[in-house]
Design a protein around this motif. Structure first.
Motif: not given
Ligand SMILES: [Zn+2]
Length: 476
Positions: A23, A25, A41
Motif C-alpha cells: 500500500c 502508507c 495494512c
Molecule cells: Zn497502508
C-alpha cells in the motif's frame, strides 16, 4: 564426549522503501501509533494489495550482493496464523519459490575468511506491533509497522560457533548498509536475528535436535545466547537426556534462554499462493540493471584499501566499516593527504570527536578536503602535529577551514632558526640543573628541556628543529 555446534541464522531486515510493501502508507519509524495506516495494512476484508516495485528491487540487490541466484519467476504466498498483531490472520510471504536462493557471503574469521552459504532470501511483510503499557494493565496494537517490506535471509547450517555467528551478522549488516537497502538499525527493529542451534558428537554425520533462539536485541546478545544454548544442550546430552525441538527466548537480564513454545512445522501454516498478487517476474535486463547499480562491496573495498593505500588489515577494516567512512577516507586522500596519516587522523582524533558527540561521519563539519589541507600543513612544516590537534578540534566545532583557523589564531609553527636558537639559549640558561643532568648522561632531562621550549613558544616551535638546536646548545 566432544561436541561440535551446528548453527544457522535467520535474519529479518526492514527494507528502506519510502512506502509499505502493498500500500502507499509511509514506513517512517517515529510516527505516532496508527497514523501510517490504511484499509490494506489494517487488514480490512476485500482490499487488494499492490506490489511495491522498489521492495522487489531492493530484495534483488540484496540477493545479488549475497551472490544468490535470482528467480526468473517467483510468487507470494499466504502464511496462515492467528496473532493480535496480524489482523488478516495471514502474512504475505514467500514459501517454495523465494526471490533469491543459493548464495553465499565471505565472512572474516580469525585472519582468514569463511564462506557461509545463503539458502534463500525472500520478501514478506512485517506485522503490526503489540505495545504493552508499563503498568501492565493495557495492551494496544500499533499498525504503523504492518506491511513494511521485510527481507528474510536464511543461511545454511555452516556456522560452528558464537564468534562465527557474530562475524556473519557484522558482515551481513555491512553489506546491506553499503547497498543502502536497509539501515539495519537494531534499536528500531529494522534488523532482527534468530539462531538455530544444535550440537552433535564431533564428526557425527547427522544433525542433533535444534532449538531456535529468538528475541535477541543486539549482536553481542546473539553471541551470548548461542554460547548459553550450546552449553545448555551439552549439559542435557551429557546427563543422558534429549534436547526438545522448540523456540527459546533470550532473557538478557538473567543471561539465559527460556522455553517459549514447541516449534511448529511449515505445514502447520497451510501456505498457499496469494491469489491477490500476480507472480513476480524478474527478467535478465532488470537483474542486470540492478547489478550495475551496486557499489563496491565491503570485503572487496577492504582488500583494495590494503593493496592501493598500503594499509594494515586492521586499518582497512576500520575505514571500510561503513560506506560513508570509506568514502570520507578516499576523498581525503584524493584531496592530497598521504594515506597513512589520513588513516591515522580519521581513526584517531576525528573518530574520538565523532564518538564523543555521537555524530555520524555523514554530518561531520570537517570537510575531507579541509582535513587533507590540515595534514598537508603538518607535512610542509607550517604547523606541528600537536597544534594540529587543536586545529582539528576547532574545525570540528566551527566547520572553518584549516588555513583560516591557523592564520586567525597565529598558530604557524616557528621554524626560523635564529629565533629558535635564542629561545633555546634562554631555556638552557634558566634551567642550569637539568642542562647539567643531561651533560652527565641523564637522557630524561632532554625531554624536560624540550617541554620548556614548547611552553615558551605555546607549542608552536618546530619540534624537529628544537631537538637539533637543543642538542647543539647542550653539547657546546
Ligand atoms: Zn497502508
Amino acid at each position: 564426549m566432544e561436541y561440535e555446534a551446528v548453527i544457522g541464522m535467520e535474519v529479518h531486515v526492514e527494507l528502506n522503501t519510502a512506502s509499505k510493501a502493498f500500500c502507499g502508507c509511509s514506513t517512517q519509524f517515529h510516527a505516532p501509533p496508527n497514523t501510517n495506516v490504511c484499509p490494506i495494512c489494517l487488514g480490512m476484508p476485500g482490499v487488494l494489495p499492490v506490489m511495491n516495485k522498489k521492495a522487489v528491487e531492493f530484495s534483488v540487490a540484496a540477493g545479488l550482493a549475497l551472490n544468490c541466484t535470482i528467480s526468473r519467476w517467483s510468487k507470494m504466498d499466504r502464511k496462515n496464523y492467528f496473532y493480535p498483531d496480524l489482523a488478516k490472520n495471514y502474512q504475505i510471504s514467500q514459501y517454495d519459490l523465494p526471490l533469491c536462493h543459493d548464495g553465499w557471503i565471505e565472512v572474516p574469521v580469525n585472519d582468514t575468511t569463511k564462506r557461509i552459504g545463503i539458502t534463500r532470501a525472500h520478501l514478506e511483510e512485517d506485522t503490526a506491533r503489540n505495545v504493552h503499557t508499563l503498568a501492565g494493565n493495557d495492551s494496544g496494537v500499533d499498525f504503523n509497522r504492518s506491511g513494511v517490506p521485510l527481507l528474510e535471509i536464511v543461511t545454511e547450517p555452516d556456522i560452528t560457533s558464537a564468534d562465527e555467528a557474530f562475524a556473519y551478522l557484522t558482515a551481513l549488516k555491512r553489506v546491506l548498509q553499503y547497498i543502502e537497502v536497509s539501515d539495519c538499525n537494531m534499536e528500531e527493529g529494522s534488523l532482527r536475528a534468530e539462531a538455530n542451534v544444535s550440537i552433535r558428537p564431533k564428526g557425527a554425520p547427522d544433525f542433533g535436535v535444534k532449538t531456535e533462539v529468538k528475541n535477541v536485541a543486539s549482536f553481542s546478545g546473539v553471541h551470548k545466547a548461542i554460547e548459553y544454548e550450546i552449553a545448555r544442550q551439552r549439559r542435557i546430552l551429557d546427563e543422558g537426556g534429549t534436547v526438545t525441538q522448540e523456540t527459546r527466548g533470550w532473557d538478557a537480564d538473567r543471561g539465559v534462554t527460556v522455553s517459549q513454545r514447541s516449534k511448529e512445522s511449515a505445514h502447520d501454516y497451510r501456505y498457499f499462493p496469494e491469489p491477490d498478487l500476480v507472480p513476480l517476474a524478474v527478467d535478465e535486463d532488470w537483474e542486470n540493471t540492478i547489478r550495475k547499480s551496486l557499489p563496491e562491496l565491503p570485503l572487496a573495498r577492504w582488500a583494495r584499501f590494503q593493496e592501493q593505500y598500503a594499509l594494515s588489515p586492521y586499518d582497512a577494516e576500520v575505514l571500510t566499516a561503513s560506506r560513508a567512512m570509506a568514502d570520507y577516507f578516499e576523498a581525503t586522500v584524493q584531496a592530497g593527504a598521504k594515506p597513512k596519516p589520513a588513516a591515522n587522523w580519521i581513526m584517531g582524533d576525528l573518530q574520538a570527536l565523532l564518538t564523543k558527540t555521537g555524530l555520524p561521519i555523514e554530518t561531520c563539519k570537517v570537510a575531507s578536503a579541509e582535513l587533507a589541507a590540515m595534514i598537508r600543513m603538518i607535512d610542509d612544516g607550517t604547523i606541528s602535529g600537536k597544534i594540529a590537534k587543536d586545529v582539528l578540534l576547532e574545525m570540528f566545532d566551527s566547520g572553518q577551514g584549516a588555513k583560516t583557523i591557523v592564520e586567525a589564531r597565529g598558530l604557524v609553527q616557528i621554524s626560523d632558526e635564529s629565533e629558535l636558537v635564542e629561545i633555546v639559549a634562554a631555556v638552557v640558561a634558566d634551567n642550569p640543573g637539568p642542562a647539567e643532568d643531561f651533560r652527565n648522561g641523564k637522557q630524561k632531562a632532554m625531554g624536560f628541556l624540550v617541554g620548556q621550549v614548547m611552553k615558551a613558544t605555546k607549542g608552536k616551535a618546530n619540534p624537529k628543529m628544537v631537538n637539533e638546536i637543543l642538542l647543539k646548545a647542550l653539547n657546546k
